[in-house]
Design a protein around this motif. Sequence first.
Motif, PDB file in Angstrom:
ATOM      1  N   GLU A 210       0.833  -1.206   0.000  1.00 48.52           N
ATOM      2  CA  GLU A 210       0.000   0.000   0.000  1.00 48.52           C
ATOM      3  C   GLU A 210       0.864   1.252   0.000  1.00 48.52           C
ATOM      4  O   GLU A 210       0.586   2.204  -0.732  1.00 48.52           O
ATOM      5  CB  GLU A 210      -0.930   0.003   1.201  1.00 48.52           C
ATOM      6  N   TYR A 211       1.918   1.248   0.821  1.00 46.25           N
ATOM      7  CA  TYR A 211       2.817   2.402   0.867  1.00 46.25           C
ATOM      8  C   TYR A 211       3.492   2.612  -0.484  1.00 46.25           C
ATOM      9  O   TYR A 211       3.613   3.745  -0.951  1.00 46.25           O
ATOM     10  CB  TYR A 211       3.882   2.237   1.950  1.00 46.25           C
TER      11      TYR A 211
ATOM     12  N   GLU B  60       0.904   4.022  -2.964  1.00 48.96           N
ATOM     13  CA  GLU B  60       0.629   5.436  -2.692  1.00 48.96           C
ATOM     14  C   GLU B  60       1.783   6.322  -3.146  1.00 48.96           C
ATOM     15  O   GLU B  60       1.566   7.406  -3.693  1.00 48.96           O
ATOM     16  CB  GLU B  60       0.330   5.625  -1.206  1.00 48.96           C
TER      17      GLU B  60
ATOM     18  N   GLU C  82       1.763   9.247  -6.176  1.00 49.49           N
ATOM     19  CA  GLU C  82       2.294  10.613  -6.016  1.00 49.49           C
ATOM     20  C   GLU C  82       3.257  10.957  -7.146  1.00 49.49           C
ATOM     21  O   GLU C  82       3.177  12.042  -7.737  1.00 49.49           O
ATOM     22  CB  GLU C  82       3.006  10.704  -4.660  1.00 49.49           C
TER      23      GLU C  82
ATOM     24  N   MET D 295      -6.707   5.132  -6.530  1.00 50.56           N
ATOM     25  CA  MET D 295      -6.068   4.169  -5.635  1.00 50.56           C
ATOM     26  C   MET D 295      -7.107   3.191  -5.098  1.00 50.56           C
ATOM     27  O   MET D 295      -8.131   3.601  -4.540  1.00 50.56           O
ATOM     28  CB  MET D 295      -5.417   4.911  -4.472  1.00 50.56           C
TER      29      MET D 295
ATOM     30  N   HIS E  47      -7.126  -0.223  -2.690  1.00 50.01           N
ATOM     31  CA  HIS E  47      -6.456  -1.214  -1.853  1.00 50.01           C
ATOM     32  C   HIS E  47      -7.399  -2.407  -1.682  1.00 50.01           C
ATOM     33  O   HIS E  47      -8.473  -2.275  -1.097  1.00 50.01           O
ATOM     34  CB  HIS E  47      -6.105  -0.630  -0.483  1.00 50.01           C
TER      35      HIS E  47
END
Length: 146
Positions: free
Chosen positions: A16-17, A20, A24, A35, A37
């Motif tokens: 997830e990080y 994300e 960006e 996005m 998840h």
Amino acid sequence: MSTITLISGSTMGSAEYVAEHMAEILENSGFSTTMLHGPSLDDLPLKGLWLVVTSTHGAGDLPENLQPLADELTQQRPDLSNVTFGSIGIGDSEYDTFCGAIRSLECLLVDLGAKRIGDRLEIDIQQHEIPEDPAEEWVKEWSKLL
């Protein structure tokens, strides 16, 4: 520019990080992103551009939040011939199922007609404590192919 649907599957949050962070970078390059998840099939556009980011769980398995999507894809077999995608896997090379989740999901997407753009990125957490670092370099090159 195109809208990119980012799809992540994660057990501990690392994918997830990464997703994300990729969103960006892509947005700073002029793309719009969505996005998702652990989405269901109904959440996904069946055309356009996807970027799939997943960790590997257990013995090469998809994370629990992404397995239902794989099950829906397998059962419903939607036509994904209007989908192009990129793929990033996160795993541990100490296991012989290293990045097994992204490999199996990628095979399923291709079997349903989707076309991969560029090479798959496989991030080894033994070599990269911060998986966002190699993913950042990869997505900059990948976005040039779009």
